[in-house]
Design an enzyme around this catalytic site. Structure first.
Site, PDB file in Angstrom:
ATOM      1  N   HIS A 143       0.679 103.172  55.572  1.00  0.00           N
ATOM      2  CA  HIS A 143       0.145 103.576  54.269  1.00  0.00           C
ATOM      3  C   HIS A 143       1.277 103.693  53.256  1.00  0.00           C
ATOM      4  O   HIS A 143       2.370 104.168  53.572  1.00  0.00           O
ATOM      5  CB  HIS A 143      -0.596 104.908  54.381  1.00  0.00           C
ATOM      6  CG  HIS A 143      -1.901 104.816  55.103  1.00  0.00           C
ATOM      7  ND1 HIS A 143      -3.076 105.303  54.585  1.00  0.00           N
ATOM      8  CD2 HIS A 143      -2.225 104.292  56.310  1.00  0.00           C
ATOM      9  CE1 HIS A 143      -4.068 105.078  55.435  1.00  0.00           C
ATOM     10  NE2 HIS A 143      -3.560 104.471  56.499  1.00  0.00           N
ATOM     11  N   ASN A 219      -2.494 107.794  67.512  1.00  0.00           N
ATOM     12  CA  ASN A 219      -1.707 107.052  66.529  1.00  0.00           C
ATOM     13  C   ASN A 219      -1.574 107.833  65.236  1.00  0.00           C
ATOM     14  O   ASN A 219      -2.553 108.368  64.721  1.00  0.00           O
ATOM     15  CB  ASN A 219      -2.340 105.691  66.246  1.00  0.00           C
ATOM     16  CG  ASN A 219      -2.316 104.789  67.462  1.00  0.00           C
ATOM     17  OD1 ASN A 219      -3.336 104.503  68.067  1.00  0.00           O
ATOM     18  ND2 ASN A 219      -1.137 104.331  67.836  1.00  0.00           N
ATOM     19  N   ARG A 227       4.299 121.744  75.874  1.00  0.00           N
ATOM     20  CA  ARG A 227       4.452 123.031  75.205  1.00  0.00           C
ATOM     21  C   ARG A 227       3.751 123.077  73.842  1.00  0.00           C
ATOM     22  O   ARG A 227       3.499 124.155  73.323  1.00  0.00           O
ATOM     23  CB  ARG A 227       5.939 123.371  75.038  1.00  0.00           C
ATOM     24  CG  ARG A 227       6.617 123.700  76.368  1.00  0.00           C
ATOM     25  CD  ARG A 227       7.964 124.387  76.142  1.00  0.00           C
ATOM     26  NE  ARG A 227       8.528 124.785  77.420  1.00  0.00           N
ATOM     27  CZ  ARG A 227       9.383 124.053  78.121  1.00  0.00           C
ATOM     28  NH1 ARG A 227       9.774 122.867  77.666  1.00  0.00           N
ATOM     29  NH2 ARG A 227       9.859 124.491  79.269  1.00  0.00           N
ATOM     30  N   GLY A 249      -4.995  97.628  73.415  1.00  0.00           N
ATOM     31  CA  GLY A 249      -3.904  97.513  74.368  1.00  0.00           C
ATOM     32  C   GLY A 249      -2.537  97.642  73.738  1.00  0.00           C
ATOM     33  O   GLY A 249      -1.535  97.699  74.459  1.00  0.00           O
ATOM     34  N   HIS A 251      -2.128  99.701  70.404  1.00  0.00           N
ATOM     35  CA  HIS A 251      -2.098 101.028  69.791  1.00  0.00           C
ATOM     36  C   HIS A 251      -2.063 102.132  70.832  1.00  0.00           C
ATOM     37  O   HIS A 251      -1.455 103.186  70.610  1.00  0.00           O
ATOM     38  CB  HIS A 251      -3.323 101.220  68.884  1.00  0.00           C
ATOM     39  CG  HIS A 251      -3.193 100.574  67.551  1.00  0.00           C
ATOM     40  ND1 HIS A 251      -3.374  99.225  67.355  1.00  0.00           N
ATOM     41  CD2 HIS A 251      -2.888 101.090  66.327  1.00  0.00           C
ATOM     42  CE1 HIS A 251      -3.197  98.933  66.075  1.00  0.00           C
ATOM     43  NE2 HIS A 251      -2.909 100.043  65.431  1.00  0.00           N
ATOM     44  N   ASP A 274     -10.186  99.327  63.658  1.00  0.00           N
ATOM     45  CA  ASP A 274      -9.117  99.406  62.655  1.00  0.00           C
ATOM     46  C   ASP A 274      -8.736  97.991  62.220  1.00  0.00           C
ATOM     47  O   ASP A 274      -7.573  97.684  61.949  1.00  0.00           O
ATOM     48  CB  ASP A 274      -7.903 100.149  63.215  1.00  0.00           C
ATOM     49  CG  ASP A 274      -6.954 100.646  62.121  1.00  0.00           C
ATOM     50  OD1 ASP A 274      -7.384 100.735  60.954  1.00  0.00           O
ATOM     51  OD2 ASP A 274      -5.785 100.927  62.435  1.00  0.00           O
ATOM     52  N   ALA A 308       0.261  97.612  61.630  1.00  0.00           N
ATOM     53  CA  ALA A 308      -0.506  97.603  60.383  1.00  0.00           C
ATOM     54  C   ALA A 308      -1.958  97.270  60.700  1.00  0.00           C
ATOM     55  O   ALA A 308      -2.417  96.152  60.520  1.00  0.00           O
ATOM     56  CB  ALA A 308       0.085  96.591  59.408  1.00  0.00           C
TER      57      ALA A 308
END
Length: 381
Positions: A143, A219, A227, A249, A251, A274, A308
Site C-alpha cells: 500500500h 500477512n 509470548r 502457497g 502468502h 486478493d 503485491a
C-alpha cells in the site's frame, strides 16, 4: 415444477453437507429443491452436467482485479464488469470489488462505480471492500504510504453510504479508534482488522468494539509468538472472528494453511484470492501507484520483493487448500462459499438450499471446474 430444470451429478454439496445421487431443481433462477434422482418430477428437464460434483458458486470478499483490469486503476462500472467476468470463469459468482489505499478521489470513484453496479443489478456485485487507507504504516505492505491516514468524519460518511450494499472496511487500530470501530459496526459496516501491528490486547479490544474479521490472516499483521500472540493469535482464538486466508502457497505456507484450519475451523476460515489484474490475463506485469508489479512463477511482487496481491483464482485456491489440509472436501468447499456468505450476511448465496440464487459449479473428480451457472443460466467458458 413446470419450467424447472434438474442438474444431475454423482454428488451435490449444498453448502453444509454432501448428497449422493441427487438432483438440484432450479426454476426462475432459484433453487427449488434438492431431491434424490429417483424423485425428479416428470415434467422437469434433465440436464447432464458432465460433473462428478455440484457445489455453490464461490464468494470472494477480496478481489482487487482480474482480466487485465485493476480496480484502483479503473474504478468504473466497466472495470467492475470486466473483473467480475474474469473471476466467473474460475467459479467466483459473488464478489466484493476491492480498492486498496489510494488518493481520496480514487476511493470515491470506486464507491460510485460499485453503487452503479448494484443499481444495475450486477449479479456478482453485492458490495465493496475498502482495504485502507486507515492502516498501519509499519504494516502497509505494498500500500502506498503517501495515502495512509487516520479515519476522519468524511471517511465514516463514505463507508456508511446506503447505496453500497455490503461494506467491508479493512483498518488498523493504529489509525482508527475503538469509538470509530464501534460507530462503523453499529452502522452496519463489517470492520476487518488488517495491515496492523496491534498486539493481542489491542486486537481483542477492537474485536470487542465490533470488528468481526481479519484481512489475509498472517500477512501484514503482528504474527504468532509464544509470548505475544499478536493480531493473528487474537483472531484465531476468538470464536466469533472470521479469518480471510489466501491459499496460493506463497502468502501462507501450506503447513500454516492446515494449522489455521485446525485452529479456527471451516466456519471461520474464509478463502480469499486478493487477486490482482493478471488473473485470467496473459500479461506478466502491471502498474500500481506508479510502481511496476511483475508476475514470476505465480508470485506478484514489486522491485524490492514485496508481495503485491496474488495471481490466484478461487478454484485454484480450493485445489491448493485441499492438497494442503487433511480435511473433508466439504470443509474446503465451505470456506470458499458458505462461510464467506455467512460472514457477509448474504442469505441467498453460498448454499444450494431452497430459495438460494442458483449459482452452481460443476467440478470433476480432480476438482477441476467444468461448468458454471449464475442465476440458473449456464455460462460460456
Amino acid at each position: 415444477m413446470t419450467g424447472a430444470i434438474a442438474l444431475i451429478a454423482q454428488r451435490i454439496f449444498d453448502g453444509d453437507r454432501m448428497h449422493p445421487d441427487s438432483a438440484l431443481l432450479i426454476e426462475e433462477g432459484r433453487v427449488r429443491a434438492l431431491v434424490p434422482v429417483s424423485e425428479i418430477p416428470d415434467d422437469t428437464q434433465h440436464v447432464e452436467t458432465g460433473a462428478s460434483l455440484l457445489c455453490p458458486g464461490f464468494v470472494d470478499w477480496q478481489v482487487n482485479g482480474g482480466g487485465g483490469v485493476l480496480f484502483n486503476e479503473t474504478p468504473t462500472r466497466e472495470g467492475i464488469r470486466a473483473i467480475a467476468a474474469a473471476h466467473a470463469r474460475f467459479g467466483t459468482t459473488t464478489l466484493l470489488p476491492t480498492v486498496i489505499t489510494d488518493a481520496p478521489e480514487v476511493t470515491a470513484a470506486a464507491a460510485h462505480a460499485v453503487a452503479e453496479a448494484i443499481a444495475d443489478g450486477d449479479p456478482a456485485v453485492v458490495g465493496v471492500h475498502f482495504e485502507g487507507p486507515h492502516i498501519s504504516l509499519e504494516k502497509c505492505g505494498v500500500h502506498d504510504a503517501r495515502f495512509i491516514r487516520p479515519l476522519a468524519p468524511a471517511d465514516r460518511d463514505l463507508l456508511t453510504r446506503a447505496d453500497l450494499g455490503t461494506v467491508v472496511a479493512t483498518l488498523a487500530p493504529e489509525n482508527a479508534s475503538l469509538d470509530d470501530i464501534r460507530t462503523l459496526s453499529r452502522a452496519g459496516v463489517h470492520v476487518s482488522l488488517g495491515h496492523s501491528n496491534a498486539d493481542f490486547a489491542t486486537a481483542n479490544a477492537a474485536f470487542g468494539a465490533g470488528a468481526r474479521s481479519v484481512t489475509h490472516l498472517f500477512n501484514a499483521m503482528s504474527g504468532l509468538n509464544h509470548r505475544d500472540p499478536g493480531l493473528a493469535g487474537a483472531a484465531l482464538s476468538s470464536a466469533h472472528v472470521y479469518c480471510g486466508l489466501i491459499p496460493d502457497g506463497y502468502h501462507v505456507h501450506p503447513v500454516m494453511l492446515d494449522l489455521a484450519l485446525r485452529a479456527a475451523g471451516p466456519r471461520r476460515i474464509t478463502l480469499v484470492t486478493d487477486a490482482m489484474s493478471l488473473v485470467g490475463h496473459p500479461d506478466d506485469r502491471f502498474e500500481l501507484n506508479g510502481r511496476t508489479v511483475e508476475r514470476r512463477d505465480g508470485r506478484l511482487t514489486i522491485a524490492d520483493g514485496t508481495l503485491a496481491g496474488s495471481d490466484l483464482d478461487m478454484i485454484s485456491g480450493v485445489q491448493i487448500m485441499a492438497a494442503a489440509c487433511n480435511a473433508p472436501l466439504e470443509n474446503v468447499l465451505r470456506m470458499a462459499s458458505r462461510s464467506p456468505a455467512q460472514m457477509l450476511g448474504l442469505h441467498d448465496r453460498g448454499h444450494l438450499r431452497p430459495g438460494a440464487r442458483a449459482d452452481v459449479l460443476g467440478l470433476d473428480a480432480q476438482l477441476a471446474l467444468v461448468s458454471v451457472w449464475i442465476g440458473g443460466e449456464r455460462q460460456a467458458r
